[in-house]
Design a protein around this motif. Structure first.
Motif, mmCIF file in Angstrom:
data_model
loop_
_atom_site.group_PDB
_atom_site.id
_atom_site.type_symbol
_atom_site.label_atom_id
_atom_site.label_comp_id
_atom_site.label_asym_id
_atom_site.label_seq_id
_atom_site.Cartn_x
_atom_site.Cartn_y
_atom_site.Cartn_z
ATOM 1 N N ASN C 216 -5.239 -5.546 0.932
ATOM 2 C CA ASN C 216 -5.779 -4.215 0.630
ATOM 3 C C ASN C 216 -5.394 -3.177 1.670
ATOM 4 O O ASN C 216 -5.047 -2.055 1.337
ATOM 5 C CB ASN C 216 -7.303 -4.264 0.511
ATOM 6 C CG ASN C 216 -7.736 -4.982 -0.745
ATOM 7 O OD1 ASN C 216 -6.935 -5.193 -1.664
ATOM 8 N ND2 ASN C 216 -8.985 -5.383 -0.807
ATOM 9 N N VAL C 217 -5.495 -3.544 2.954
ATOM 10 C CA VAL C 217 -5.136 -2.612 4.027
ATOM 11 C C VAL C 217 -4.323 -3.370 5.070
ATOM 12 O O VAL C 217 -4.799 -4.358 5.623
ATOM 13 C CB VAL C 217 -6.400 -2.016 4.710
ATOM 14 C CG1 VAL C 217 -6.005 -1.063 5.824
ATOM 15 C CG2 VAL C 217 -7.292 -1.323 3.695
ATOM 16 N N MET C 218 -3.109 -2.932 5.313
ATOM 17 C CA MET C 218 -2.264 -3.570 6.337
ATOM 18 C C MET C 218 -2.715 -3.121 7.720
ATOM 19 O O MET C 218 -3.149 -1.981 7.906
ATOM 20 C CB MET C 218 -0.802 -3.164 6.147
ATOM 21 C CG MET C 218 -0.100 -3.889 5.043
ATOM 22 S SD MET C 218 0.167 -5.628 5.459
ATOM 23 C CE MET C 218 1.706 -5.528 6.371
ATOM 24 N N MET C 219 -2.565 -3.997 8.682
ATOM 25 C CA MET C 219 -2.844 -3.618 10.063
ATOM 26 C C MET C 219 -1.797 -2.595 10.516
ATOM 27 O O MET C 219 -0.605 -2.775 10.230
ATOM 28 C CB MET C 219 -2.762 -4.850 10.973
ATOM 29 C CG MET C 219 -3.876 -5.847 10.820
ATOM 30 S SD MET C 219 -5.485 -5.197 11.278
ATOM 31 C CE MET C 219 -5.198 -4.698 12.950
ATOM 32 N N PRO C 220 -2.218 -1.551 11.230
ATOM 33 C CA PRO C 220 -1.246 -0.558 11.702
ATOM 34 C C PRO C 220 -0.168 -1.160 12.608
ATOM 35 O O PRO C 220 0.927 -0.637 12.701
ATOM 36 C CB PRO C 220 -2.081 0.448 12.505
ATOM 37 C CG PRO C 220 -3.497 0.123 12.260
ATOM 38 C CD PRO C 220 -3.603 -1.198 11.603
ATOM 39 N N GLY C 221 -0.498 -2.288 13.264
ATOM 40 C CA GLY C 221 0.450 -2.865 14.212
ATOM 41 C C GLY C 221 1.564 -3.672 13.584
ATOM 42 O O GLY C 221 2.270 -4.389 14.282
ATOM 43 N N TYR C 222 1.762 -3.584 12.278
ATOM 44 C CA TYR C 222 2.837 -4.340 11.626
ATOM 45 C C TYR C 222 3.893 -3.391 11.067
ATOM 46 O O TYR C 222 3.580 -2.397 10.434
ATOM 47 C CB TYR C 222 2.270 -5.243 10.522
ATOM 48 C CG TYR C 222 1.683 -6.507 11.116
ATOM 49 C CD1 TYR C 222 0.400 -6.522 11.631
ATOM 50 C CD2 TYR C 222 2.459 -7.662 11.215
ATOM 51 C CE1 TYR C 222 -0.116 -7.654 12.227
ATOM 52 C CE2 TYR C 222 1.941 -8.811 11.816
ATOM 53 C CZ TYR C 222 0.654 -8.797 12.319
ATOM 54 O OH TYR C 222 0.154 -9.932 12.915
ATOM 55 N N LYS C 223 5.143 -3.726 11.310
ATOM 56 C CA LYS C 223 6.263 -2.847 10.953
ATOM 57 C C LYS C 223 7.278 -3.661 10.161
ATOM 58 O O LYS C 223 7.699 -4.741 10.595
ATOM 59 C CB LYS C 223 6.867 -2.351 12.275
ATOM 60 C CG LYS C 223 8.119 -1.536 12.162
ATOM 61 C CD LYS C 223 8.438 -0.883 13.502
ATOM 62 C CE LYS C 223 9.345 -1.778 14.368
ATOM 63 N NZ LYS C 223 9.682 -1.083 15.642
ATOM 64 N N PRO C 224 7.691 -3.150 8.972
ATOM 65 C CA PRO C 224 8.688 -3.889 8.175
ATOM 66 C C PRO C 224 10.063 -3.798 8.828
ATOM 67 O O PRO C 224 10.457 -2.719 9.295
ATOM 68 C CB PRO C 224 8.675 -3.180 6.823
ATOM 69 C CG PRO C 224 8.152 -1.817 7.107
ATOM 70 C CD PRO C 224 7.296 -1.891 8.324
ATOM 71 N N VAL C 225 10.773 -4.922 8.880
ATOM 72 C CA VAL C 225 12.109 -4.916 9.492
ATOM 73 C C VAL C 225 13.209 -5.430 8.565
ATOM 74 O O VAL C 225 14.370 -5.471 8.936
ATOM 75 C CB VAL C 225 12.138 -5.728 10.813
ATOM 76 C CG1 VAL C 225 11.252 -5.087 11.860
ATOM 77 C CG2 VAL C 225 11.733 -7.166 10.579
ATOM 78 N N GLY C 226 12.808 -5.842 7.385
ATOM 79 C CA GLY C 226 13.878 -6.309 6.484
ATOM 80 C C GLY C 226 13.328 -7.215 5.410
ATOM 81 O O GLY C 226 12.118 -7.314 5.221
ATOM 82 N N GLU C 227 14.215 -7.875 4.676
ATOM 83 C CA GLU C 227 13.818 -8.800 3.619
ATOM 84 C C GLU C 227 14.497 -10.140 3.831
ATOM 85 O O GLU C 227 15.612 -10.206 4.358
ATOM 86 C CB GLU C 227 14.254 -8.245 2.246
ATOM 87 C CG GLU C 227 13.450 -7.024 1.837
ATOM 88 C CD GLU C 227 13.902 -6.486 0.482
ATOM 89 O OE1 GLU C 227 13.436 -5.398 0.118
ATOM 90 O OE2 GLU C 227 14.725 -7.141 -0.193
ATOM 91 N N VAL C 228 13.819 -11.196 3.429
ATOM 92 C CA VAL C 228 14.411 -12.538 3.564
ATOM 93 C C VAL C 228 14.090 -13.364 2.323
ATOM 94 O O VAL C 228 13.049 -13.171 1.686
ATOM 95 C CB VAL C 228 13.855 -13.287 4.801
ATOM 96 C CG1 VAL C 228 14.533 -12.832 6.063
ATOM 97 C CG2 VAL C 228 12.361 -13.139 4.904
ATOM 98 N N ASP C 229 14.978 -14.296 2.034
ATOM 99 C CA ASP C 229 14.724 -15.280 0.983
ATOM 100 C C ASP C 229 14.184 -16.530 1.642
ATOM 101 O O ASP C 229 14.786 -17.051 2.581
ATOM 102 C CB ASP C 229 16.024 -15.620 0.239
ATOM 103 C CG ASP C 229 16.489 -14.449 -0.604
ATOM 104 O OD1 ASP C 229 17.650 -14.033 -0.439
ATOM 105 O OD2 ASP C 229 15.686 -13.948 -1.410
ATOM 106 N N LEU C 230 13.050 -16.992 1.176
ATOM 107 C CA LEU C 230 12.420 -18.140 1.811
ATOM 108 C C LEU C 230 11.927 -19.127 0.768
ATOM 109 O O LEU C 230 11.661 -18.770 -0.380
ATOM 110 C CB LEU C 230 11.221 -17.691 2.660
ATOM 111 C CG LEU C 230 11.518 -16.769 3.839
ATOM 112 C CD1 LEU C 230 10.227 -16.197 4.395
ATOM 113 C CD2 LEU C 230 12.294 -17.506 4.925
#
Lengths: 569, 441, 266
Positions: C216-230
């Motif tokens: 619902n709400v992401m922590m402000p301390g998280y930053k997207p850096v890309g995408e991965v297949d897992l």
């Protein structure tokens, strides 16, 4: 039943030069006497070791930072809280025992006295509430004064008389025993986030140096003629290379003679010396400088020291050296508790794991053993763990086993994961000496008693002394050869007499005794200046009223007051 | 001639002012006036003289009414209850003396009680946080003498600790703070504009329930990392500005209260505020302090700490070990889960403060309540013991919100025949011993 | 493997502390001896035999011992706690501390568990078929050493404070969680198949959290850096890689900061 005769025990008493001879000890009405009647209870001490009750000269066992350590570490009691059948209360806490466990465990190991090493005067009531609740053992507490605003101002102006008058007032207000000085100047600097790492770093605003504080407090102590000497925790604790600051600090005592009516000969007691005997420049080239430090201590007869042995356990560090704890937290990232105390001092707490897989911690362990093994005069070198900083006091039996058996300590040393590195950084492997029972008696009883100014009544087994006696299941002619056996023998006395009453029998607490709070009442000439300064500071800077500062009588129902007359004609 | 008692300690809130002057009648029975206290503290002393004090224990009858009985009869009933119950909740303690608590713990250890104090519905969250991450703190005099940045986060001392700001945190001129409040910058962070916010230099409105996220943003900004545009309703520019200002402080202090302890995440809010304070210590000097509510809840935490090693929710029900797990050994949980068989309340009023389900559960169990007055709990108890008011009619040690211990004073005599907590607990303890010796349990 | 079957014959009035209900305590004992093992309700010392009918003898060691429990265990605490080996199957919901401090063996609860279960799990497999309460797989109060090994799987939902202070192992929640997932994490892996309310990875130092659903709400301390297949717990998908918590300290390896990762399924 108040008459006993302890028969056929091997007595070790440095106050009389008795080195294991079989001698009967008679006890009556709380004292050691020449002889008792035929109705006296006979205690069979055949094949056992008899010594005076041991005296803990430096441990953190009662007070605000000790308690903060307890309640902020529920995990220290986890799966550990228990109660033995009988008269004892629930006991708990591995590195910071609860007050009940503290009293019982010291008594089980043959101790009859403990000195709370650091009492912040503003929190003195708390210290005394805990002392009150700690069973069996007598206790005293040392008010911390090395960062106190009154002290800093008076010493800056070289006002020894005012310093002494203020100290006399604090001892009375707090029911304190003597002068404790922790990280002089550095803890006041810490109130701004700073520190004093050498004895010449000036304290912010107050512009006085640690050297001036140390020297001034030694002089004030001798001016008052207190039973104990100035008790110092040097600057720069715990850092590689700090041995130079240590020796610089100790040198400040040169030329000063002890002045007192208690038989005390030292003017400076340097505490947990292990933490202050490091060479090298970083954790990589860390090495022991115990030999250099002890060479100095050995030739300076007016010094006493205690060891601060690392026991290689998970424990809790706690000290009035606030900046050090912040630094330690930066190293291990474990939870950090800090309190700065207005006008007086500070405290910090951080859990610590002395992992035996780590070369530095093992080297610290070695340094802690080198110190007493290099000590030429066991009456001036006492064994402690700076509980709980270097390890819990319940590990004393283990420390004794390392000191008394080269085989036991070498087995541990050679078994370390990084043994080569540890052996290379220290000198322990080269030392053959094994501490004897007689030397142990000096290091744990006679020596501390004398250093505390209590040698008249405590620390020995002379007629007339207090009947504080420990009887161990150790046959000196068949001294145990393995570590666990030595430990077991010292961990559970056969008997502990406290004030002539059997409080522990076969390692089990059977009587709570009648413990006393020791404190020093030093009378000085009326000093209007100091009383004015006190009034002024309470009105303007303290957050409590002057009349609410002293510890009321009810907090110490049984007091042993040592009077000192420091009024100068 | 009436006389003045000086240096009196106020037994109401955690500010524990110790400069009260109480005027007392010549016969030592009546309080005539109070100086220096706030309105709440004054009322605590002034209401002592109101008529209608309960003077004897009251025991609930079968028809629901209460009848006066002797202390001995009520003590005997209580001791029997304690000896019989397999697990007894012994809750309260926050408004009595440390000396009384000690006796209560002896009883709990004997009969298998769970000793809990008012932190359980108040700053318990703060205690949990400190158990997890420690706390860099100081005494209130350090704030007075050194602080040049003061942050009130989720607390409202204007209402809850009225003299706090004048004695310690905003107005006093201390040794290094000779300019008083003119030399301090005061922040107030809250979800609503309170009376404390009115006194602050800057008010930051945070969206309710977003304190954890906002504090995370403060820490992120302090490390020079990027922020989202808004966090908890606060723009990132403002967050950066405040963080930079706090870093420039000489000595900063954060005071916090129910805004953090009782909003989403509870202990985590305090945990992260403590970590922000910890981070600030890498740049300057910073401390954080909980605005403890009751005048001696801190004391209960201390006594439980040195005797058992935990600050509240101490489970002694096995009698041979002390255990602590907030969420299991805490009062509200024990009541909600029906995990206790009897209730022993002292120096508190859970009937007024606990969630209703917990009190419905409590009301079904044998209950005794020790309090100078009739309150919401006494009226659902089997026995109400009147006692002397601690700090007014009997002294005893108390601990301030910064853990400084101060001995409270006796100012007037209690009503004729009314016991003190210490006397009552001692007699209950003795009766329990007698019953247990008889082999009751 | 020897099997001991316990059947609840009396539901405790309060809650029963079943510290002895695990393969380690049963090992080497006959049914009669197991019946005599202690169980507690407050100060009342009782025995397992008061509350359970016991059939079958235990194996010689914990590893050789299987325990099957039938009947209503909703008021039983500490079932399977501290087990080092062997197997425990509970055909009921359980109360608190189920499987806490386990370091080996298999524990299977065919029902729900209350709070404080799987605390500081160090090894083994713990599977909950139903829902879990709060503090699943968390550390004990004050301890910075939480779950460190093993696999903990809850098929239903879990509450708040899941995996607090985790330092190793794998924790899988197939349903949803409430708030504070992986707070203070310093290692290990969390897989959330469902949704989280708020505060995922708060104050995380190191570790990996995989979220299949929404937060619902992401922590402000998280930053997207890309995408991965897992490939996560048997599912192959594309995830957005967030590094964080940027408000927290992180270790360095060879001069590079090692962040935690929060992977959100695209």
């Amino acid at each position: 039943m108040s008459e006993f005769v302890i028969r056929n025990g091997h007595v070790f008493d440095p106050t009389q030069g008795i080195k294991g001879d079989k001698k009967d000890i008679a006890v009556k009405d709380g004292k050691i006497v020449e002889k008792v009647g035929s109705s006296a209870r006979v205690i069979d001490a055949k094949d056992k070791t008899v010594m005076a009750g041991a005296m803990e000269i430096h441990a953190h066992v009662a007070g605000p930072k000790v308690n903060a350590g307890r309640w902020y570490r529920p995990e220290d009691k986890h799966f550990d809280s228990h109660k033995t059948t009988g008269i004892t209360r629930i006991e708990g806490g591995k590195s910071i025992p609860t007050v009940f466990k503290t009293g019982y465990e010291y008594a089980r190991m043959g101790f009859t006295f403990a000195m709370e090493a650091a009492m912040p005067p503003l929190y003195a009531r708390h210290v005394h509430e805990e002392i009150h609740d700690t069973p069996i053992i007598d206790e005293a507490a040392l008010p911390v004064l090395g960062n106190n605003w009154f002290i800093l101002e008076y010493l800056k102006n070289h006002e020894v008389e005012n310093t002494a008058a203020y100290i006399s007032w604090v001892l009375r207000q707090t029911k304190g025993y003597g002068i404790k000085c922790v990280n002089p100047g550095g803890t006041e600097a810490w109130a701004w986030g700073l520190n004093c790492l050498t004895i010449h770093d000036p304290v912010p605003y107050f512009e006085i140096t640690p050297a001036e504080i140390i020297k001034g407090l030694i002089e004030a102590n001798e001016y008052l003629g207190l039973p104990h000497s100035m008790h110092l925790h040097q600057n720069d604790l715990g850092n590689p290379g700090n041995y130079k600051t240590t020796i610089d600090s100790l040198k400040l005592a040169e030329g000063i003679k002890a002045t007192n009516n208690f038989g005390r000969e030292q003017v400076l007691h340097s505490t947990h010396l292990q933490f202050h005997s490091y060479g090298g420049t970083n954790w990589g080239d860390f090495e022991s400088k115990a030999k250099e430090v002890m060479d100095y201590v050995n030739k300076q007869k007016n010094l006493t020291i205690d060891t601060g042995n690392v026991t290689l356990d998970e424990t809790t560090t706690m000290t009035a050296d606030g900046p050090f704890e912040h630094h330690l937290h930066g190293l291990n990232h474990l939870k950090w508790f800090n309190v700065d105390v207005e006008l007086e001092t500070a405290a910090g707490i951080v859990p610590f794991i002395y992992d035996p897989a780590n070369a530095v911690f093992c080297s610290q362990w070695a340094v802690g053993l080198e110190i007493p093994l290099y000590a030429k005069d066991p009456m001036r070198c006492f064994i402690t763990t700076d509980h709980p900083n270097a390890g819990p006091f319940t590990r004393y039996p283990r420390v004794y086993s390392w000191l008394m058996s080269k085989k036991v300590r070498d087995a541990l040393l050679n078994g370390f994961k990084k043994a080569d590195k540890v052996i290379g950084a220290t000198t322990l492997a080269e030392i053959d000496r094994e501490i004897t029972l007689y030397e142990l008696a000096a290091m744990t009883r006679a020596g501390p008693a004398k250093a505390l100014g209590l040698a008249k009544d405590y620390g020995g087994l002379r007629t007339g002394m207090n009947a504080d006696i420990a009887i161990y299941n150790i046959n000196p002619d068949k001294f145990p050869s393995t570590g666990p056996e030595i430990e077991k023998a010292f961990a559970q006395v056969a008997y502990l007499f406290k004030d002539g009453k059997i409080c522990v029998e076969d390692g089990k607490v059977v009587d709570m005794g009648h413990k006393k709070t020791f404190w020093v009442d030093a009378k000085v000439n009326e000093n209007k200046q100091v009383m004015h300064d006190i009034r002024e500071k309470f009105l303007r800077y303290y957050s409590v009223n002057e009349n609410n500062y002293p510890v009321p009588e009810s907090y110490a129902p049984h007091q042993h007051i040592i009077s000192v007359d420091a009024t100068k004609a | 001639m009436p006389k003045e008692v000086t240096d009196v300690i106020c037994p109401f809130c955690g500010t524990l002012c110790d400069d009260l002057v109480i005027t007392v009648s010549d016969d030592n029975k009546t309080i005539l006036g109070v100086k220096n206290a706030c309105a709440i503290g004054a009322e605590k002393f002034n209401h002592q003289r109101l008529p209608g004090r309960v003077k004897l224990p009251r025991m609930r009858q079968a028809d629901g009414t209460y009848k006066e009985v002797s202390y001995d009869e009520a003590i005997d009933w209580t001791a029997n209850m304690l000896v019989k119950s397999r697990k007894t909740l012994m809750y309260g303690w926050a408004s009595t003396s440390c000396q009384a608590m000690s006796i209560g713990h002896e009883i709990a250890e004997k009969v298998g009680g769970i000793v809990d104090n008012c932190a359980t519905v108040c700053h318990g969250s703060s205690l949990i946080a400190i158990e997890d991450v420690g706390v860099p703190s100081c005494t209130l005099g350090e704030v007075k003498n050194r602080a040049d940045r003061v942050v009130f986060w989720g607390c409202n001392p204007a209402h809850a600790h009225p003299r706090h700001m004048s004695r310690y945190s905003i107005f006093p001129r201390g040794f290094f703070t000779v300019k008083g409040h003119k030399g301090r910058k005061i922040y107030c962070v809250d979800c609503r504009y309170t009376d404390t916010a009115k006194v602050a230099d800057e008010f930051i409105q945070v969206q309710q329930g977003y304190d954890y996220e906002l504090l995370n943003a403060f820490r992120t900004a302090a490390r020079g990392e990027a922020l989202p545009d808004f966090v908890g309703g606060v723009p990132k520019e403002k967050i950066q500005e405040v963080v930079d200002d706090l870093k420039s402080a000489r000595f900063g202090i954060i005071f916090f209260g129910m805004g953090l302890t009782h909003t989403m995440g509870r202990n985590h809010n305090i945990d992260i505020a403590i970590n922000l304070t910890r981070d600030m210590n890498d740049y300057t000097k910073f401390a954080i302090m909980a605005m403890r509510g009751h005048w001696n809840v801190t004391g209960s935490g201390q006594v439980l700490g040195w005797q058992y090693g935990f600050p509240y929710a101490v489970d002694l029900s096995r009698r041979d070990q002390a255990r602590h797990q907030t969420g299991e050994t805490t009062s509200v949980d024990l009541l909600n889960r029906n995990e206790v068989e009897a209730c022993f309340y002292i120096a508190t009023d859970p009937g007024a403060h606990f969630p209703i389900d917990a009190m419905i559960s409590s009301s079904k169990k044998p209950t005794i309540c020790i309090d100078p007055h009739i309150n919401c709990t006494t009226e659902i108890s089997d026995i109400h013991f009147p006692v002397a008011m601690v700090g007014v009619e009997v002294g005893g040690c108390a601990y301030r919100m910064d853990n400084v211990p101060i001995e409270t004073r006796k100012v007037v005599d209690p009503p004729e025949g009314v016991l003190t907590d210490e006397e009552l607990l001692t007699r209950i303890n003795k009766r329990v011993d007698e019953l247990m010796a008889k082999g009751a349990q | 493997m020897e099997t001991v079957t316990l059947t609840v014959k009396k539901v405790p009035e309060l809650f029963l502390e079943c510290e002895k209900v695990n393969p380690d305590a049963f090992a080497g004992k006959s049914a009669a001896e197991i019946e005599k093992l202690p169980a507690y309700q407050g100060k009342e010392n009782s025995t397992l035999g008061e509350y359970f009918a016991v059939a079958g003898n235990a194996g010689a060691t914990a590893a050789d011992t299987k325990i099957v429990i039938n009947g209503d265990c909703t008021k039983m605490k500490y079932i399977g706690a501290k087990m080092t080996a062997g197997e425990v199957v509970v055909n009921s919901s359980c109360d608190m501390y189920t499987g806490s401090w386990m370091s080996g063996g298999k524990l299977n609860v065919k029902g729900d568990v209350h709070s404080f279960c799987g605390l500081a799990m160090a090894g083994g497999e713990f599977t909950i078929e139903g829902n879990a309460g709060n503090y699943l797989g968390a550390a004990y109060r004050g301890d910075w050493r939480g779950m460190s090994g093993g696999t903990l799987r809850v098929k239903g939902n879990a509450g708040s404070d899941v995996a607090t202070f985790m330092i190793g192992g794998v924790l899988i929640v197939e349903g949803n969680v409430d708030i504070h997932l992986g707070t203070h994490m310093e290692g290990g892996k969390i897989i959330l198949k469902g949704n989280a309310n708020r505060r995922v990875g708060g104050q995380l130092v190191k570790g990996e959290i995989y979220v299949f659903g929404s937060i619902n709400v992401m922590m402000p301390g998280y930053k997207p850096v890309g995408e991965v297949d897992l490939d996560v717990d048997g599912t192959k998908a594309k995830f957005i890689d967030y590094i964080g918590d940027l408000g927290e300290r992180h270790p360095k390896r060879k001069g590079e900061t090692v962040y935690g990762h929060l992977y959100m399924k695209k």
